[in-house]
Design a protein around this motif. Structure first.
Motif, PDB file in Angstrom:
ATOM      1  N   CYS A 555       3.273  22.053  -8.351  1.00  0.00           N
ATOM      2  CA  CYS A 555       4.679  21.679  -8.543  1.00  0.00           C
ATOM      3  C   CYS A 555       4.874  20.708  -9.702  1.00  0.00           C
ATOM      4  CB  CYS A 555       5.261  21.071  -7.268  1.00  0.00           C
ATOM      5  SG  CYS A 555       4.519  19.472  -6.834  1.00  0.00           S
ATOM      6  N   ALA A 556       3.752  20.289 -10.355  1.00  0.00           N
ATOM      7  CA  ALA A 556       3.788  19.420 -11.527  1.00  0.00           C
ATOM      8  C   ALA A 556       4.278  18.014 -11.213  1.00  0.00           C
ATOM      9  CB  ALA A 556       4.632  20.034 -12.640  1.00  0.00           C
ATOM     10  N   TYR A 557       4.340  17.640  -9.951  1.00  0.00           N
ATOM     11  CA  TYR A 557       4.733  16.276  -9.617  1.00  0.00           C
ATOM     12  C   TYR A 557       3.581  15.332  -9.957  1.00  0.00           C
ATOM     13  CZ  TYR A 557       5.846  12.085  -6.945  1.00  0.00           C
ATOM     14  OH  TYR A 557       6.085  10.785  -6.584  1.00  0.00           O
ATOM     15  N   GLU A 558       3.900  14.268 -10.681  1.00  0.00           N
ATOM     16  CA  GLU A 558       2.887  13.290 -11.073  1.00  0.00           C
ATOM     17  C   GLU A 558       3.014  12.064 -10.176  1.00  0.00           C
ATOM     18  OE1 GLU A 558       1.619  10.540 -14.919  1.00  0.00           O
ATOM     19  OE2 GLU A 558       2.686  12.453 -15.231  1.00  0.00           O
ATOM     20  N   GLU A 559       1.930  11.772  -9.453  1.00  0.00           N
ATOM     21  CA  GLU A 559       1.920  10.638  -8.536  1.00  0.00           C
ATOM     22  C   GLU A 559       1.224   9.454  -9.191  1.00  0.00           C
ATOM     23  OE1 GLU A 559       0.428   9.408  -4.023  1.00  0.00           O
ATOM     24  OE2 GLU A 559       0.326  11.487  -4.712  1.00  0.00           O
ATOM     25  N   SER A 560       1.913   8.312  -9.232  1.00  0.00           N
ATOM     26  CA  SER A 560       1.351   7.113  -9.853  1.00  0.00           C
ATOM     27  C   SER A 560       0.249   6.539  -8.968  1.00  0.00           C
ATOM     28  CB  SER A 560       2.458   6.084 -10.072  1.00  0.00           C
ATOM     29  OG  SER A 560       1.904   4.864 -10.497  1.00  0.00           O
ATOM     30  N   VAL A 561      -0.738   5.961  -9.631  1.00  0.00           N
ATOM     31  CA  VAL A 561      -1.833   5.337  -8.891  1.00  0.00           C
ATOM     32  C   VAL A 561      -1.326   4.112  -8.126  1.00  0.00           C
ATOM     33  CG1 VAL A 561      -2.549   3.807 -10.758  1.00  0.00           C
ATOM     34  CG2 VAL A 561      -4.252   4.635  -9.128  1.00  0.00           C
ATOM     35  N   LEU A 562      -0.171   3.549  -8.544  1.00  0.00           N
ATOM     36  CA  LEU A 562       0.392   2.376  -7.869  1.00  0.00           C
ATOM     37  C   LEU A 562       1.289   2.760  -6.702  1.00  0.00           C
ATOM     38  CD1 LEU A 562       1.393   0.225 -10.967  1.00  0.00           C
ATOM     39  CD2 LEU A 562      -0.685   0.062  -9.598  1.00  0.00           C
ATOM     40  N   HIS A 563       1.649   4.085  -6.607  1.00  0.00           N
ATOM     41  CA  HIS A 563       2.546   4.503  -5.546  1.00  0.00           C
ATOM     42  C   HIS A 563       1.898   4.292  -4.183  1.00  0.00           C
ATOM     43  CE1 HIS A 563       5.757   6.603  -3.620  1.00  0.00           C
ATOM     44  NE2 HIS A 563       4.961   7.596  -3.174  1.00  0.00           N
ATOM     45  N   GLN A 564       2.709   3.778  -3.239  1.00  0.00           N
ATOM     46  CA  GLN A 564       2.258   3.514  -1.863  1.00  0.00           C
ATOM     47  C   GLN A 564       1.137   2.476  -1.843  1.00  0.00           C
ATOM     48  OE1 GLN A 564       1.338   7.334  -0.103  1.00  0.00           O
ATOM     49  NE2 GLN A 564       3.496   7.782   0.334  1.00  0.00           N
ATOM     50  N   THR A 565       1.183   1.559  -2.802  1.00  0.00           N
ATOM     51  CA  THR A 565       0.266   0.407  -2.772  1.00  0.00           C
ATOM     52  C   THR A 565       1.109  -0.852  -2.813  1.00  0.00           C
ATOM     53  OG1 THR A 565       0.031   0.158  -5.164  1.00  0.00           O
ATOM     54  CG2 THR A 565      -1.416   1.751  -4.100  1.00  0.00           C
ATOM     55  N   ILE A 566       0.454  -1.974  -2.565  1.00  0.00           N
ATOM     56  CA  ILE A 566       1.172  -3.236  -2.564  1.00  0.00           C
ATOM     57  C   ILE A 566       1.596  -3.637  -3.972  1.00  0.00           C
ATOM     58  CG2 ILE A 566      -0.819  -4.762  -2.886  1.00  0.00           C
ATOM     59  CD1 ILE A 566       0.404  -6.550  -0.692  1.00  0.00           C
ATOM     60  N   PHE A 567       1.020  -2.946  -4.975  1.00  0.00           N
ATOM     61  CA  PHE A 567       1.315  -3.269  -6.381  1.00  0.00           C
ATOM     62  C   PHE A 567       2.423  -2.391  -6.967  1.00  0.00           C
ATOM     63  CE2 PHE A 567      -3.290  -4.078  -5.759  1.00  0.00           C
ATOM     64  CZ  PHE A 567      -3.245  -5.462  -5.825  1.00  0.00           C
ATOM     65  N   GLU A 568       3.051  -1.567  -6.184  1.00  0.00           N
ATOM     66  CA  GLU A 568       4.127  -0.707  -6.709  1.00  0.00           C
ATOM     67  C   GLU A 568       5.307  -1.587  -7.177  1.00  0.00           C
ATOM     68  OE1 GLU A 568       6.436   3.437  -5.516  1.00  0.00           O
ATOM     69  OE2 GLU A 568       5.311   2.314  -4.000  1.00  0.00           O
ATOM     70  N   ASN A 569       5.874  -1.226  -8.305  1.00  0.00           N
ATOM     71  CA  ASN A 569       6.946  -2.004  -8.949  1.00  0.00           C
ATOM     72  C   ASN A 569       6.472  -3.407  -9.342  1.00  0.00           C
ATOM     73  OD1 ASN A 569       8.805   0.120  -8.608  1.00  0.00           O
ATOM     74  ND2 ASN A 569       9.211  -0.582  -6.496  1.00  0.00           N
ATOM     75  N   ASN A 570       5.176  -3.493  -9.636  1.00  0.00           N
ATOM     76  CA  ASN A 570       4.591  -4.778 -10.009  1.00  0.00           C
ATOM     77  C   ASN A 570       5.078  -5.191 -11.393  1.00  0.00           C
ATOM     78  OD1 ASN A 570       2.708  -6.964  -9.662  1.00  0.00           O
ATOM     79  ND2 ASN A 570       1.489  -5.958 -11.249  1.00  0.00           N
ATOM     80  N   ARG A 571       5.373  -6.488 -11.609  1.00  0.00           N
ATOM     81  CA  ARG A 571       5.876  -6.974 -12.880  1.00  0.00           C
ATOM     82  C   ARG A 571       4.943  -7.993 -13.538  1.00  0.00           C
ATOM     83  NH1 ARG A 571      11.051  -5.405 -13.698  1.00  0.00           N
ATOM     84  NH2 ARG A 571      12.184  -4.598 -11.897  1.00  0.00           N
ATOM     85  N   ILE A 572       3.769  -8.272 -12.927  1.00  0.00           N
ATOM     86  CA  ILE A 572       2.800  -9.173 -13.548  1.00  0.00           C
ATOM     87  C   ILE A 572       1.556  -8.355 -13.859  1.00  0.00           C
ATOM     88  CG2 ILE A 572       3.720 -11.189 -12.355  1.00  0.00           C
ATOM     89  CD1 ILE A 572       1.397 -10.966 -10.399  1.00  0.00           C
ATOM     90  N   PRO A 573       0.670  -8.839 -14.755  1.00  0.00           N
ATOM     91  CA  PRO A 573      -0.556  -8.088 -15.070  1.00  0.00           C
ATOM     92  C   PRO A 573      -1.311  -7.719 -13.791  1.00  0.00           C
ATOM     93  CG  PRO A 573      -0.291  -9.917 -16.594  1.00  0.00           C
ATOM     94  CD  PRO A 573       0.776 -10.090 -15.568  1.00  0.00           C
ATOM     95  N   ILE A 574      -1.826  -6.488 -13.759  1.00  0.00           N
ATOM     96  CA  ILE A 574      -2.415  -5.950 -12.524  1.00  0.00           C
ATOM     97  C   ILE A 574      -3.661  -6.736 -12.101  1.00  0.00           C
ATOM     98  CG2 ILE A 574      -3.740  -4.233 -13.822  1.00  0.00           C
ATOM     99  CD1 ILE A 574      -2.072  -3.788 -10.364  1.00  0.00           C
ATOM    100  N   ASN A 575      -4.451  -7.230 -13.100  1.00  0.00           N
ATOM    101  CA  ASN A 575      -5.658  -7.984 -12.721  1.00  0.00           C
ATOM    102  C   ASN A 575      -5.296  -9.334 -12.098  1.00  0.00           C
ATOM    103  OD1 ASN A 575      -4.674  -8.887 -15.132  1.00  0.00           O
ATOM    104  ND2 ASN A 575      -6.689  -9.345 -16.036  1.00  0.00           N
ATOM    105  N   LYS A 576      -4.183  -9.931 -12.561  1.00  0.00           N
ATOM    106  CA  LYS A 576      -3.715 -11.186 -11.936  1.00  0.00           C
ATOM    107  C   LYS A 576      -3.150 -10.912 -10.547  1.00  0.00           C
ATOM    108  CE  LYS A 576      -2.884 -13.887 -16.109  1.00  0.00           C
ATOM    109  NZ  LYS A 576      -1.962 -14.768 -16.819  1.00  0.00           N
ATOM    110  N   ALA A 577      -2.498  -9.728 -10.401  1.00  0.00           N
ATOM    111  CA  ALA A 577      -2.006  -9.378  -9.063  1.00  0.00           C
ATOM    112  C   ALA A 577      -3.165  -9.188  -8.094  1.00  0.00           C
ATOM    113  CB  ALA A 577      -1.168  -8.089  -9.176  1.00  0.00           C
ATOM    114  N   PHE A 578      -4.265  -8.575  -8.579  1.00  0.00           N
ATOM    115  CA  PHE A 578      -5.482  -8.428  -7.758  1.00  0.00           C
ATOM    116  C   PHE A 578      -5.964  -9.813  -7.298  1.00  0.00           C
ATOM    117  CE2 PHE A 578      -7.901  -4.235  -8.006  1.00  0.00           C
ATOM    118  CZ  PHE A 578      -6.739  -3.488  -8.032  1.00  0.00           C
ATOM    119  N   TYR A 579      -6.047 -10.744  -8.281  1.00  0.00           N
ATOM    120  CA  TYR A 579      -6.582 -12.068  -7.972  1.00  0.00           C
ATOM    121  C   TYR A 579      -5.660 -12.812  -7.006  1.00  0.00           C
ATOM    122  CZ  TYR A 579      -8.821 -16.604  -8.768  1.00  0.00           C
ATOM    123  OH  TYR A 579      -9.476 -17.795  -8.620  1.00  0.00           O
ATOM    124  N   LEU A 580      -4.341 -12.594  -7.117  1.00  0.00           N
ATOM    125  CA  LEU A 580      -3.396 -13.254  -6.221  1.00  0.00           C
ATOM    126  C   LEU A 580      -3.614 -12.776  -4.781  1.00  0.00           C
ATOM    127  CD1 LEU A 580       0.287 -13.955  -7.066  1.00  0.00           C
ATOM    128  CD2 LEU A 580      -0.298 -13.135  -4.803  1.00  0.00           C
TER     129      LEU A 580
END
Length: 640
Positions: A555-580
């Protein structure tokens, strides 16, 4: 009594004034008179607005007083919707034995009816005009002729009914047959000379065009052919020889020929005088005039051919050509333009004399023959001088070509001399160079011997190096295996440290240094049990636009690796979000937003928002996180 005397006196005055107003002067004709052109005061006219009057009515006594004197040099049909009756009075002073005719000159007159009396003074009707086929004329001549039925002594009234869509000059001429034949032969000889000149000029310039391929010759041919067509149309020669059975073409012939004449005249001017280069502004004006002239021609041709009668408009392109020639001759000092100006001067003079003739003033200054044929003479002289202009241009081009040829020959001689001197210098240098090469060749031979000895030594050294290289390769393989083992151990140690103790951000960044590392970790964690599309449940995928995203192949739907994770719609660098998340988990949610801001370098308000979100998730998953140890922070990542 006084009243009666007053009435009688008034009647006498009116009668006398009436007789003096309408008395027509008779033209005396005898055997010595060969030709006579009727003057203005010898022709009277009557306008027939109803177009229904007959000769019986017109010649009756009641209508004799209604004819009025002509006020112009040549009578004209001012109201073209009306028919006009013209009357002349002829007095034969004696019996004239030779036959005679009445002739009309204006070839564009549509319809002429002549009523000439016979020996019994009964009027005989004859018809002529441009609306009739040429074969229907009494005399096969370009003008309109009517045979006089009687030349017996006495006075006669001749009546003529004229009807034409165009305004014409009613020129009435008396001629004997003998005079008419001599005049017609002379005129047709002159026409033969004129049109023969046009053919000769056209053929000559056609040969020149084929020889030199210059466009001005081609446009000059079209121009003089247009002149010929216009003159044939106005003289009636075209109707006589080209379309004698199609009189309707007479209404368009002179208008079409004038369009071609002015158009090709302007184009020829541009080409001959190089107007585009020498006078760009005038060139633009000529182009605009060509466009306007073409539009006017289309209007005349398809909307109202009555507009063709405005021949005086051709004075505009004629004047522009004349002005262009003067400007380029005077300002640009272009030699051929002097002949061009002279040719257009004669054409301009012919045009002016023609206008003077049409207005009826030619008799006062130049005579009827010169006035009538002035435009033809002007065109003939123009063709001669335009040919001189083209010849002068060719002469200039030939002179430039000859100068260029001499310059080329001179340059070729200089080149030959230069070539000889260079060859001599080259021979000397080649001899010197040959000696040097021979000397260096001997030196090189000696060096080659030395190099061969050195090559043998190098070969032996290379053999030893190859053996050493094989040994180094075996050592590198062993070291690579040790490095792999060491790297694996380091990753294990790092994971252990991450799970065992609290690391600072720099140490944590060694494990998760950038976005791709974090996305890879999330992808492995998210799809560790296999991929299934959330839209259609398809289990096959391909890479998405963003690294580690997965696109469904169905169906060509592209699923983001951040979808259904706590980091979805994240606005800070992902490595800092990991550390937080890591810090919040290790401190069991008890670390303050100020401390988080200090460790991460992020605003305190942002840290508070993310900490609140993570603390909420930790509360919801308290049971799942119980007893999992330091690695439990990873379980906070995925939504249930």
């Amino acid at each position: 009594m006084l009243k009666k005397l007053t009435s009688v006196f008034s009647f006498v005055i009116i009668t006398l004034s009436f007789n003096s107003s309408y008395a027509q002067r008779a033209v005396n004709v005898d055997s010595k008179l060969k030709e006579y052109i009727f003057k203005a005061d010898e022709v009277v006219c009557l306008e027939d607005a109803s177009n229904k009057l007959t000769i019986a009515t017109i010649s009756s006594a009641a209508y004799q007083s209604k004819f009025i004197k002509n006020i112009n040099f040549y009578p004209k049909n001012y109201n073209r919707s009306s028919a006009y009756w013209y009357r002349i009075k002829v007095r034969f002073k004696e019996d004239v034995k030779q036959n005679a005719i009445i002739e009309f000159f204006d070839q564009i007159t549509d319809h002429i009816e002549s009523y000439l009396p016979d020996t019994n003074r009964k009027y005989v009707k004859s018809v002529a005009g441009a609306d009739l086929n040429f074969a229907e004329r009494s005399y096969h001549h370009k003008n309109f002729e009517f045979l006089i039925n009687t030349t017996k002594k006495g006075e006669y009234y001749y009546y003529f009914r004229v009807k034409s869509k165009d305004q014409v000059n009613v020129i009435i001429v008396y001629r004997t047959i003998e005079r008419f034949i001599g005049y017609a032969l002379s005129e047709y000889i002159m026409f033969g000379f004129f049109y023969g000149m046009i053919v000769i000029f056209s053929f000559h310039n056609l040969l020149m065009f084929l020889a030199v391929k210059r466009r001005q010759y081609f446009f000059y041919i079209l121009y003089i052919l247009s002149v010929g067509l216009y003159e044939m149309s106005t003289d009636g020669i075209a109707f006589q020889y080209l379309w004698p059975n199609h009189p309707v073409w007479n209404e368009y012939a002179y208008g079409v020929s004038l369009f071609f004449l002015s158009t090709f005249g302007l184009i020829f001017t541009k080409e001959l005088l190089h107007v585009k280069i020498k006078a760009p502004t005038i060139n633009k004006v000529i182009n605009v005039l060509l466009g306007v002239r073409f539009l006017f021609f289309l209007v005349c041709l398809f909307y109202d051919n009555d507009l063709f009668k405005y021949k005086f408009l051709e004075a505009i392109p004629l004047s522009l050509c004349f002005f262009t020639g003067i400007y380029i001759w005077w300002k640009k000092q272009y030699g051929p333009a002097r002949f061009f100006v002279l040719g257009y001067f004669f054409l301009f003079m012919g045009f002016i004399i023609k206008i003077v003739h049409i207005l009826g003033w030619s008799r006062l200054f130049i005579g009827n023959v010169v006035g009538y044929y002035s435009l033809s003479f002007g065109f003939l002289l123009e063709m001669v001088f335009l040919s001189f202009a083209i010849g002068d241009q060719v002469r200039i081009l030939k002179r430039k070509k000859e100068n260029a040829r001499k310059q080329i020959i001179k340059q070729m001689q200089v080149n030959a001399d230069l070539k000889d001197s260079i060859n001599k210098e080259l021979e000397i240098k080649v001899a010197e160079r040959t000696k040097e090469v021979q000397q260096k060749s001997k030196e090189l031979q000696q060096k080659n011997i030395t190099i061969e000895d050195q090559n043998e030594e190098l070969l032996s050294i290379n053999a030893l190096l190859e053996q050493q290289a094989e040994e180094i390769s075996r050592m590198n393989i062993l070291l690579e295996k040790d490095n792999i083992t060491l790297k694996t151990n380091i990753e294990k140690v790092t994971d252990a440290r991450v799970n065992a103790t609290e690391l600072d951000f720099d140490e944590f960044s060694l494990k998760y240094p950038d976005r791709d590392t974090c996305y890879k970790f999330l992808a492995e964690l998210k799809w560790e049990n296999g991929y299934a599309c959330i839209k259609c449940a398809n289990t096959t995928y391909c890479n998405g636009k963003v690294p580690f995203n997965r696109r469904c192949t169905k169906c060509a739907y592209e699923e983001s690796v951040l979808h259904q994770t706590i980091f979805e719609n994240n606005r800070i660098p992902i490595n800092k979000a990991f550390y937080l998340v890591y810090l919040m988990y290790n401190h069991k949610g008890a670390i303050s937003s100020h401390k988080l801001s200090e460790k991460l370098g992020i605003r305190q308000s942002t840290c508070w928002t993310y900490a609140s979100k993570i603390k909420k998730v930790m509360e919801e998953r308290k049971k799942d996180l119980k007893g999992v140890g330091k690695s439990g922070w990873r379980k906070l990542v995925l939504d249930k």
